[in-house]
Design an enzyme around this catalytic site. Structure first.
Site, mmCIF file in Angstrom:
data_model
loop_
_atom_site.group_PDB
_atom_site.id
_atom_site.type_symbol
_atom_site.label_atom_id
_atom_site.label_comp_id
_atom_site.label_asym_id
_atom_site.label_seq_id
_atom_site.Cartn_x
_atom_site.Cartn_y
_atom_site.Cartn_z
ATOM 1 N N GLU A 84 78.341 45.896 54.785
ATOM 2 C CA GLU A 84 78.497 45.576 56.432
ATOM 3 C C GLU A 84 79.255 44.390 56.669
ATOM 4 O O GLU A 84 79.212 43.493 55.791
ATOM 5 C CB GLU A 84 77.144 45.738 56.956
ATOM 6 N N HIS B 81 79.847 40.413 57.357
ATOM 7 C CA HIS B 81 79.162 39.327 57.451
ATOM 8 C C HIS B 81 80.036 38.122 58.080
ATOM 9 O O HIS B 81 80.364 37.401 57.211
ATOM 10 C CB HIS B 81 78.656 39.096 55.859
ATOM 11 N N ASP C 50 74.901 41.629 50.689
ATOM 12 C CA ASP C 50 73.621 41.827 50.498
ATOM 13 C C ASP C 50 73.364 42.559 48.964
ATOM 14 O O ASP C 50 72.368 42.200 48.159
ATOM 15 C CB ASP C 50 72.943 43.036 51.351
ATOM 16 N N HIS D 127 68.950 43.686 52.356
ATOM 17 C CA HIS D 127 69.376 44.229 53.533
ATOM 18 C C HIS D 127 68.165 44.572 54.374
ATOM 19 O O HIS D 127 67.397 45.349 54.065
ATOM 20 C CB HIS D 127 70.431 45.287 53.373
ATOM 21 N N GLU E 227 68.052 45.594 57.995
ATOM 22 C CA GLU E 227 68.092 46.313 59.162
ATOM 23 C C GLU E 227 66.727 47.280 59.296
ATOM 24 O O GLU E 227 66.567 47.789 58.036
ATOM 25 C CB GLU E 227 69.204 47.281 59.112
ATOM 26 N N HIS F 243 71.752 36.100 59.887
ATOM 27 C CA HIS F 243 72.732 37.021 59.062
ATOM 28 C C HIS F 243 74.163 36.317 59.169
ATOM 29 O O HIS F 243 74.939 36.050 59.974
ATOM 30 C CB HIS F 243 72.749 38.398 60.184
ATOM 31 N N GLU G 64 72.677 33.100 53.765
ATOM 32 C CA GLU G 64 73.371 34.088 52.965
ATOM 33 C C GLU G 64 74.722 33.531 52.383
ATOM 34 O O GLU G 64 74.826 33.742 51.199
ATOM 35 C CB GLU G 64 73.426 35.176 53.863
#
Length: 246
Positions: free
Chosen positions: A32, A34, A43, A119, A121, A161, A166
């Site tokens: 995904e 970033h 992740d 991750h 979500e 995020h 991260e």
């Protein structure tokens, strides 16, 4: 670190017959966006980094033999669908995959398994919680209040995020994958992700993340990432020891 996939079949048989109890770690991530600076595989990289460090830390343990399974790279990432590179699978697919992998291993005698995920979500986390409960394996739930309290200020804020938290972790492990020029030019973006999700927002753009990040990536450092990896590894080692005892 010992990678499970690097063993031969006879070595696996010897592992099962050996004096040390094997504990297998299953890293999980997603593909995904970033932000414009960090890799799609952030992740998974964090999960794998935690597992490698935990296995190394326990390499001399007299009672446990810790091995790292091949990572599950894909996850539920519908929130990032507006951006190129997002690859989402259905929650049922993720749940079934985790259950099947764990049951295949348990059927051979590998009953001590820890799923390690970075991750967050909601549908992804829900699928993993359900899968690990169904398969009867452990899940390191970094969203538990006690675990959240041990992590960084930005992580605790919920605006994290592809931010400082991260990005620092990626800088600690794979600095070559971070576009540091772009990173240093990014202004802070404050988005309370848990609150936005609770309000029913279902994609990054709707949440105010029009560049697929929130937090303060410009403040990221490898030193912070190393420190955070130490804390994450502490959490994982504690759970591995619990699993090893039971």
């Amino acid at each position: 670190m010992t990678a499970f996939s690097h063993l031969t079949s006879p070595q696996v048989a010897a592992l099962l017959a050996g004096p040390r109890a094997p504990v297998l770690l299953l890293p999980v991530g997603a593909v995904e966006p970033h932000g414009p600076h960090a890799p799609l595989g952030t992740d998974r990289l964090i999960s794998t980094g935690m597992c490698a460090r935990a296995a190394d830390r326990l390499a001399g343990d007299p009672d446990l033999e810790v091995l790292v399974l091949p990572a599950l790279n894909y996850g539920v990432t519908d929130f990032g669908a507006a951006f190129p590179g997002a690859v989402s699978i259905r929650p049922d697919t993720l749940r079934a995959l985790v259950v099947d992998v764990c049951r295949a291993l348990a059927g051979q005698g590998f009953e001590r398994i820890v799923v390690v995920n970075n991750h967050f979500e909601p549908a992804h986390v829900t699928a993993l919680r359900a899968a690990t409960a169904e398969a009867g394996v452990a899940y390191l739930d970094l969203l538990r209040r006690a675990n959240v309290a041990r992590l960084t200020d930005e992580f605790r804020s919920g605006s994290c995020h592809a931010g400082q938290y991260e990005t620092s972790l990626v800088l600690a492990d794979r600095p070559d994958l971070v576009d540091t020029t772009a990173m240093r030019e990014l202004p802070p973006v404050t988005v309370d992700l848990p609150a936005a999700m609770s309000a029913g927002r279902t994609d990054f753009v709707e949440m105010g993340m029009d560049r697929a990040y929130c937090g303060a990536p410009a403040g990221a450092t490898a030193a912070e990432g190393t420190s955070t990896f130490d804390t994450l590894t502490d959490l994982l080692v504690e759970l591995i020891r619990e699993v090893g005892r039971g």
